[in-house]
Scaffold this motif. Structure first.
Motif, PDB file in Angstrom:
ATOM      1  N   GLU A   4      -8.720   4.853  31.084  1.00 16.52           N
ATOM      2  CA  GLU A   4      -9.782   4.657  31.884  1.00 16.52           C
ATOM      3  C   GLU A   4      -9.291   4.462  33.492  1.00 16.52           C
ATOM      4  N   ALA A   5      -8.435   3.586  33.547  1.00 10.80           N
ATOM      5  CA  ALA A   5      -7.845   3.269  35.135  1.00 10.80           C
ATOM      6  C   ALA A   5      -7.410   4.694  35.488  1.00 10.80           C
ATOM      7  N   VAL A   6      -6.563   5.186  34.873  1.00 11.69           N
ATOM      8  CA  VAL A   6      -6.034   6.524  35.475  1.00 11.69           C
ATOM      9  C   VAL A   6      -7.035   7.618  35.573  1.00 11.69           C
ATOM     10  N   LYS A   7      -8.148   7.454  34.768  1.00  9.49           N
ATOM     11  CA  LYS A   7      -9.086   8.482  35.009  1.00  9.49           C
ATOM     12  C   LYS A   7      -9.886   8.120  36.353  1.00  9.49           C
ATOM     13  N   GLN A   8     -10.154   6.924  36.539  1.00 10.65           N
ATOM     14  CA  GLN A   8     -11.052   6.231  37.750  1.00 10.65           C
ATOM     15  C   GLN A   8     -10.321   6.025  39.040  1.00 10.65           C
ATOM     16  N   THR A   9      -8.862   5.779  38.987  1.00 15.03           N
ATOM     17  CA  THR A   9      -8.393   5.562  40.260  1.00 15.03           C
ATOM     18  C   THR A   9      -8.419   6.736  41.283  1.00 15.03           C
ATOM     19  N   LYS A  10      -8.273   6.388  42.715  1.00 14.97           N
ATOM     20  CA  LYS A  10      -8.444   7.220  43.654  1.00 14.97           C
ATOM     21  C   LYS A  10      -6.998   7.629  43.980  1.00 14.97           C
ATOM     22  N   ALA A  11      -6.102   7.224  43.331  1.00 16.47           N
ATOM     23  CA  ALA A  11      -4.673   7.512  43.789  1.00 16.47           C
ATOM     24  C   ALA A  11      -4.460   9.175  43.330  1.00 16.47           C
ATOM     25  N   GLU A  12      -3.369   9.566  43.883  1.00 17.60           N
ATOM     26  CA  GLU A  12      -3.001  11.030  43.375  1.00 17.60           C
ATOM     27  C   GLU A  12      -2.204  10.867  42.112  1.00 17.60           C
ATOM     28  N   ILE A  13      -2.735  11.615  41.081  1.00 19.46           N
ATOM     29  CA  ILE A  13      -1.799  11.625  39.805  1.00 19.46           C
ATOM     30  C   ILE A  13      -0.987  12.785  39.679  1.00 19.46           C
ATOM     31  N   ILE A  14       0.277  12.320  39.656  1.00 18.03           N
ATOM     32  CA  ILE A  14       1.476  13.324  39.510  1.00 18.03           C
ATOM     33  C   ILE A  14       2.176  13.245  38.301  1.00 18.03           C
ATOM     34  N   TYR A  15       2.372  14.581  37.568  1.00 17.59           N
ATOM     35  CA  TYR A  15       3.143  14.501  36.479  1.00 17.59           C
ATOM     36  C   TYR A  15       4.482  15.226  36.735  1.00 17.59           C
ATOM     37  N   ILE A  16       5.484  14.652  36.209  1.00 18.32           N
ATOM     38  CA  ILE A  16       6.857  15.003  36.408  1.00 18.32           C
ATOM     39  C   ILE A  16       7.127  15.707  35.241  1.00 18.32           C
ATOM     40  N   CYS A  17       7.140  17.186  35.281  1.00 18.29           N
ATOM     41  CA  CYS A  17       7.257  18.099  34.012  1.00 18.29           C
ATOM     42  C   CYS A  17       8.594  17.712  33.563  1.00 18.29           C
ATOM     43  N   ASN A  18       8.816  17.549  32.193  1.00 12.42           N
ATOM     44  CA  ASN A  18      10.161  17.729  31.611  1.00 12.42           C
ATOM     45  C   ASN A  18      11.049  19.103  31.874  1.00 12.42           C
ATOM     46  N   ILE A  19      12.380  18.969  31.810  1.00 12.34           N
ATOM     47  CA  ILE A  19      13.177  20.187  32.207  1.00 12.34           C
ATOM     48  C   ILE A  19      13.343  20.769  30.907  1.00 12.34           C
ATOM     49  N   MET A  20      13.571  19.873  29.861  1.00 14.88           N
ATOM     50  CA  MET A  20      13.500  20.542  28.465  1.00 14.88           C
ATOM     51  C   MET A  20      12.605  20.283  27.545  1.00 14.88           C
ATOM     52  N   THR A  21      12.520  21.333  26.539  1.00 12.47           N
ATOM     53  CA  THR A  21      11.646  20.886  25.560  1.00 12.47           C
ATOM     54  C   THR A  21      12.317  20.116  24.546  1.00 12.47           C
ATOM     55  N   GLN A  22      11.530  19.256  23.585  1.00  7.57           N
ATOM     56  CA  GLN A  22      12.145  18.356  22.671  1.00  7.57           C
ATOM     57  C   GLN A  22      11.522  18.759  21.267  1.00  7.57           C
ATOM     58  N   LYS A  23      12.469  18.753  20.240  1.00  5.46           N
ATOM     59  CA  LYS A  23      12.263  18.661  18.700  1.00  5.46           C
ATOM     60  C   LYS A  23      11.085  17.897  18.378  1.00  5.46           C
ATOM     61  N   GLY A  24      10.072  18.372  17.663  1.00  8.98           N
ATOM     62  CA  GLY A  24       9.125  17.670  17.092  1.00  8.98           C
ATOM     63  C   GLY A  24       8.035  17.254  18.147  1.00  8.98           C
ATOM     64  N   GLU A  25       8.050  17.530  19.377  1.00  8.30           N
ATOM     65  CA  GLU A  25       6.955  17.311  20.224  1.00  8.30           C
ATOM     66  C   GLU A  25       6.739  18.467  20.962  1.00  8.30           C
ATOM     67  N   THR A  26       7.478  19.003  21.769  1.00  8.45           N
ATOM     68  CA  THR A  26       7.076  20.271  22.695  1.00  8.45           C
ATOM     69  C   THR A  26       7.751  21.613  22.389  1.00  8.45           C
ATOM     70  N   GLU A  27       7.885  21.797  21.483  1.00  8.70           N
ATOM     71  CA  GLU A  27       8.675  23.152  21.121  1.00  8.70           C
ATOM     72  C   GLU A  27       7.936  24.360  21.393  1.00  8.70           C
ATOM     73  N   ARG A  28       8.379  25.100  22.241  1.00 13.26           N
ATOM     74  CA  ARG A  28       7.946  26.290  22.691  1.00 13.26           C
ATOM     75  C   ARG A  28       6.700  25.985  23.880  1.00 13.26           C
ATOM     76  N   PHE A  29       6.769  25.042  24.627  1.00 13.33           N
ATOM     77  CA  PHE A  29       5.709  24.513  25.532  1.00 13.33           C
ATOM     78  C   PHE A  29       6.222  25.016  26.790  1.00 13.33           C
TER      79      PHE A  29
END
Length: 344
Positions: free
Chosen positions: A222-247
């Motif tokens: 909820e704090a992440v949704k409400q904060t006035k801060a800029e929300i930055i996502y550092i996207c992974n360089i590689m996909t991972q088995k069992g998590e983000t295959e073909r993402f």
């Protein structure tokens, strides 16, 4: 690098407040670079890990897994390197208990018993280690990661979830202690740090097992949704088995937004550096698959600002983020958004 020769950058007489949320090996790299660039850094670290030395310690004495916390403390510490090397030393003894354990993990476990929980233990250790910044466990008790898959099945435990190699639909966290059925919460200091930040950084780290376990703690999310801060996502360089295959990179952001129930990611850092063919040691980094594909149109449709650059660092047949370049972009964003978001 000492405080006297760091890059000194301030916002109206103060250091930029940067909160980084995640876990895994990428988090300390970014934090160390942020410290060197004079950020007032706060690390919010997952407590849902169940693997390696951390998992064994948790099974023995029922404390929060300390491995990610240990690495973050070292990244932000001003202690001499020799002292840090001792803290990080992992036993090679064949002793049934000590073999494979890092000294720092044992110290964190001991302090957790001495204090009222992992949060106070880490604050005490932060003082002892001359930490420049703050290290906050995401919760004061150990949590278990749960996942529902697209095929309708469910599993509990980070290791079990990734080993299943199924498509994850959603994840959530519960308290590991079976006698404590209350909903997990973050301590107030965690919420206050997010609300006071100039930028909040998600990652780098495993999407479902390092980043989302933090955000699924209700008051933290909820704090992440409400904060006035800029929300930055550092996207992974590689996909991972069992998590983000073909993402794609857009898939990563879409999952974050779906779990939080609204569009929260303002800016995405995307690596465009090319990983050389046959460079990655797949035996050593057995969870890594192939580079994340780009979907810039998809990211723009999600309302994201996209910063793409060669953020790649190749080292010892592994693929990592270049901490200095990523930290520089984060600091630039902290200065850019400060005026518009805070009216200062």
């Amino acid at each position: 690098m000492t405080a006297t020769n760091r890059i000194i950058r301030v916002i109206k007489g103060r250091r930029p407040k940067v909160v980084v949320i995640g876990g895994g090996t990428g988090l300390p790299v970014i934090l160390k670079s942020l410290r060197e660039q004079n950020a007032d850094a706060t690390a919010i670290v997952t407590v849902a890990d169940d693997g390696g030395s951390s998992g064994v310690i948790r099974d023995y004495i029922n404390v929060v897994p300390p491995g990610d916390i240990r690495n973050v403390l070292v990244a932000l510490s001003d202690l001499p390197q020799l002292t840090l090397d001792i803290f990080q030393y992992r036993f090679k003894s064949h002793d049934a208990f000590f073999s494979g354990h890092a000294i720092g993990n044992l110290i964190i476990a001991a302090l957790s018993e001495m204090e009222s929980g992992i949060f106070d233990a880490v604050q005490r250790l932060s003082e002892m280690m001359a930490v420049d910044g703050h290290v906050y466990p995401a919760a004061n008790v150990a949590l278990t990661l749960n996942a529902a898959f697209q095929d309708g099945t469910q599993l509990a435990g980070e290791s079990e979830i990734t080993a299943a190699r199924k498509q994850i639909k959603r994840v959530w966290v519960t308290k590991t202690d079976p006698d404590d059925q209350e909903e997990p919460t973050a301590v107030q200091e965690v919420v206050e740090a997010i609300m006071a930040a100039d930028v909040v950084v998600l990652g780098p780290g495993s999407l479902f097992t390092s980043i989302l376990p933090n955000l699924m703690i209700k008051n933290l999310g909820e704090a992440v949704k409400q904060t006035k801060a800029e929300i930055i996502y550092i996207c992974n360089i590689m996909t991972q088995k069992g998590e983000t295959e073909r993402f794609t990179d857009a898939n990563h952001v879409r999952v974050l937004n779906e779990h939080l129930g609204q569009h929260v990611v303002d800016t995405v850092l995307v690596n465009t550096g090319q990983v050389p063919a046959n460079y990655l040691d797949h035996q050593k980094y057995d969870e890594i698959l192939w580079p994340v594909e780009h979907d810039f149109d998809g990211l723009r449709q999600l309302g994201c600002r996209v910063i793409s650059d060669n953020f790649l660092k190749l080292d010892n047949h592994g693929v990592f983020h270049n901490g200095q370049k990523v930290a520089s972009e984060i600091m630039n964003l902290a200065f850019q958004v400060n005026t518009t978001k805070r009216g200062e």
